[in-house]
Design an enzyme around this catalytic site. Structure first.
Site, PDB file in Angstrom:
ATOM      1  N   LEU A   1       7.103  -4.288  -2.213  1.00 43.05           N
ATOM      2  CA  LEU A   1       6.388  -4.362  -3.004  1.00 43.05           C
ATOM      3  C   LEU A   1       5.862  -3.969  -4.233  1.00 43.05           C
ATOM      4  O   LEU A   1       5.066  -4.061  -4.895  1.00 43.05           O
ATOM      5  CB  LEU A   1       5.013  -4.340  -1.629  1.00 43.05           C
ATOM      6  CG  LEU A   1       3.012  -3.842  -2.064  1.00 43.05           C
ATOM      7  CD1 LEU A   1       3.275  -5.632  -2.748  1.00 43.05           C
ATOM      8  CD2 LEU A   1       1.967  -3.731  -1.411  1.00 43.05           C
TER       9      LEU A   1
ATOM     10  N   THR B   1       8.920   4.364 -10.334  1.00 43.59           N
ATOM     11  CA  THR B   1       9.568   5.229  -9.795  1.00 43.59           C
ATOM     12  C   THR B   1      10.083   5.171  -8.538  1.00 43.59           C
ATOM     13  O   THR B   1       9.704   4.029  -7.440  1.00 43.59           O
ATOM     14  CB  THR B   1       8.420   6.757  -9.960  1.00 43.59           C
ATOM     15  OG1 THR B   1       7.807   6.963  -8.883  1.00 43.59           O
ATOM     16  CG2 THR B   1       8.110   6.965 -10.749  1.00 43.59           C
TER      17      THR B   1
ATOM     18  N   ASP C   1      11.168  11.374  -5.094  1.00 42.76           N
ATOM     19  CA  ASP C   1      10.946  10.979  -4.100  1.00 42.76           C
ATOM     20  C   ASP C   1      10.371  11.626  -3.381  1.00 42.76           C
ATOM     21  O   ASP C   1      10.034  12.866  -3.846  1.00 42.76           O
ATOM     22  CB  ASP C   1      12.230  12.320  -3.549  1.00 42.76           C
ATOM     23  CG  ASP C   1      12.816  11.923  -2.326  1.00 42.76           C
ATOM     24  OD1 ASP C   1      11.642  11.717  -2.009  1.00 42.76           O
ATOM     25  OD2 ASP C   1      13.649  12.540  -1.995  1.00 42.76           O
TER      26      ASP C   1
ATOM     27  N   ASN D   1       3.359   3.622  -2.672  1.00 44.68           N
ATOM     28  CA  ASN D   1       3.856   2.565  -1.980  1.00 44.68           C
ATOM     29  C   ASN D   1       4.742   2.373  -1.064  1.00 44.68           C
ATOM     30  O   ASN D   1       5.340   1.883  -0.215  1.00 44.68           O
ATOM     31  CB  ASN D   1       4.115   1.138  -3.175  1.00 44.68           C
ATOM     32  CG  ASN D   1       4.958   0.905  -2.634  1.00 44.68           C
ATOM     33  OD1 ASN D   1       4.456  -0.364  -1.414  1.00 44.68           O
ATOM     34  ND2 ASN D   1       6.007   0.360  -3.278  1.00 44.68           N
TER      35      ASN D   1
ATOM     36  N   SER E   1      -1.430   1.674   3.023  1.00 44.10           N
ATOM     37  CA  SER E   1      -2.236   1.126   4.501  1.00 44.10           C
ATOM     38  C   SER E   1      -0.686   0.567   4.817  1.00 44.10           C
ATOM     39  O   SER E   1      -0.268  -0.028   4.274  1.00 44.10           O
ATOM     40  CB  SER E   1      -3.542   2.119   4.842  1.00 44.10           C
ATOM     41  OG  SER E   1      -3.319   2.452   5.972  1.00 44.10           O
TER      42      SER E   1
ATOM     43  N   TYR F   1       4.429   6.022  13.101  1.00 42.64           N
ATOM     44  CA  TYR F   1       4.021   4.751  12.197  1.00 42.64           C
ATOM     45  C   TYR F   1       3.067   4.948  12.057  1.00 42.64           C
ATOM     46  O   TYR F   1       1.839   5.315  11.104  1.00 42.64           O
ATOM     47  CB  TYR F   1       4.703   3.322  12.314  1.00 42.64           C
ATOM     48  CG  TYR F   1       4.211   2.946  10.982  1.00 42.64           C
ATOM     49  CD1 TYR F   1       5.074   3.705   9.217  1.00 42.64           C
ATOM     50  CD2 TYR F   1       3.924   1.651  10.375  1.00 42.64           C
ATOM     51  CE1 TYR F   1       4.759   2.586   8.237  1.00 42.64           C
ATOM     52  CE2 TYR F   1       3.490   0.925   9.729  1.00 42.64           C
ATOM     53  CZ  TYR F   1       3.988   1.260   8.597  1.00 42.64           C
ATOM     54  OH  TYR F   1       3.613   0.267   7.211  1.00 42.64           O
TER      55      TYR F   1
ATOM     56  N   LYS G   1      -0.687   6.363   8.948  1.00 41.75           N
ATOM     57  CA  LYS G   1      -0.656   5.495   8.492  1.00 41.75           C
ATOM     58  C   LYS G   1      -2.344   5.676   9.022  1.00 41.75           C
ATOM     59  O   LYS G   1      -3.521   5.516   8.331  1.00 41.75           O
ATOM     60  CB  LYS G   1      -0.392   3.962   8.884  1.00 41.75           C
ATOM     61  CG  LYS G   1       0.597   3.529   8.410  1.00 41.75           C
ATOM     62  CD  LYS G   1       0.546   4.283   7.095  1.00 41.75           C
ATOM     63  CE  LYS G   1       1.904   3.003   6.660  1.00 41.75           C
ATOM     64  NZ  LYS G   1       2.011   3.562   5.129  1.00 41.75           N
TER      65      LYS G   1
ATOM     66  N   THR H   1       8.056  -8.229   2.015  1.00 44.83           N
ATOM     67  CA  THR H   1       8.521  -7.244   2.349  1.00 44.83           C
ATOM     68  C   THR H   1       9.687  -6.549   2.063  1.00 44.83           C
ATOM     69  O   THR H   1       9.855  -7.649   3.813  1.00 44.83           O
ATOM     70  CB  THR H   1       7.419  -5.923   2.135  1.00 44.83           C
ATOM     71  OG1 THR H   1       7.944  -5.219   3.024  1.00 44.83           O
ATOM     72  CG2 THR H   1       6.211  -6.687   1.450  1.00 44.83           C
TER      73      THR H   1
END
Length: 280
Positions: free
Chosen positions: A16, A34, A57, A84, A135, A149, A153, A184
């Site tokens: 994404l 980046t 990073d 992201n 998110s 995960y 989130k 993605t």
């Protein structure tokens, strides 16, 4: 802010992040793309006069500070931050090691926190800006195999919701993007790590879950290029939405969660409403 904005995007080397960078450039904005591997970012996004590729990073605060400084040195400002970068440590809670669980939080919760902490002084000086954090529906509704995960989130959701009124007086807006299943690279081997199966009680469900998710990789219904274009469109509004529920499946998840919360709140209304001190 002028019509042409400066976007700083993390995790722009694949998935994404590439689509967001491409959409922002196509709309006439400047982009600081980046990632941990700048050459990969450069190859993925391509060449552009308004593009600056930097190493960043999100788990390395020094790397974050250097990238923010270099972005401002090049363009003089940052208007839109897109948090992201992410990964996915999947597995049943008992089989996820403490190190794996913490690693998930470091990347997808503390990573955005640290990047935003570095960018906010720039936005405050400008008295303008937008912080976008990606998110997930996993930040709205938890499910098995997603404890680490979802924890990260859910943390993102609470952090961003609380940050919004803190920075609003400085002309800074926030937006949380809650995608459903988009095509993605999140479920690819490079982004997803599965906990080692060590407990027989979970073995059959682990095998079925991993097989199901691997079969879904590359077949998700959502188009990330369309999501990126929608994000660029929303970012140009004077009042971007605090939440953007992205995808029909995401809308269904949020609506079901809202119904569940209302039902749970009402189920014991009488008991809950009689817990105050008698002298209150």
């Amino acid at each position: 802010m002028t019509d042409k904005k400066v976007w700083l995007i993390t995790g722009a080397g694949r998935g994404l992040g590439v689509d967001i960078a491409t959409a922002a450039l196509a709309s006439g904005h400047a982009v600081v793309a980046t990632g941990r591997d700048p050459e990969r970012v450069r190859a993925a996004v391509g060449a552009h006069d308004d593009l600056l590729v930097l190493e960043l990073d999100v788990t390395d605060p020094a790397s974050v500070r250097d990238a923010v400084r270099d972005a401002v040195d090049r363009f003089g400002r940052i208007d839109v931050l897109v948090n992201n970068a992410g990964n996915f440590n999947a597995g049943f809670f008992e089989e996820l090691s403490p190190e794996e669980f913490r690693a998930q939080l470091e990347t997808t919760l503390f990573g955005p926190v640290d990047v935003t902490r570095a960018v906010l002084p720039v936005l405050r000086r400008q008295r303008s800006g937008l912080v976008i954090t990606i998110s997930s529906t996993a930040g709205i509704a938890g499910q098995e195999f997603c404890t680490a995960y979802a924890a990260s989130k859910f943390g993102v959701e609470g952090w961003m919701e609380s940050l919004s009124p803190e920075v609003a007086p400085f002309g800074i807006r926030t937006m949380v993007v809650e995608p459903g299943f988009f095509r993605t690279e999140l479920l690819s081997p490079e982004s997803t790590q599965y906990a080692e199966a060590t407990l027989d009680d979970y073995a059959e469900r682990t095998e079925q879950t991993i097989a199901g998710w691997k079969s879904m990789n590359g077949r998700q219904g959502g188009d990330p290029a369309k999501l990126a274009a929608a994000m660029v469109r929303l970012a140009t509004q004077d009042e971007p939405p605090r939440r953007f529920v992205a995808g029909a499946d995401a809308i269904a998840t949020v609506e079901q969660k809202a119904q569940d919360l209302l039902a749970q709140a009402g189920a014991y209304r009488d008991l809950s409403s009689n817990l105050a001190h008698t002298d209150a």
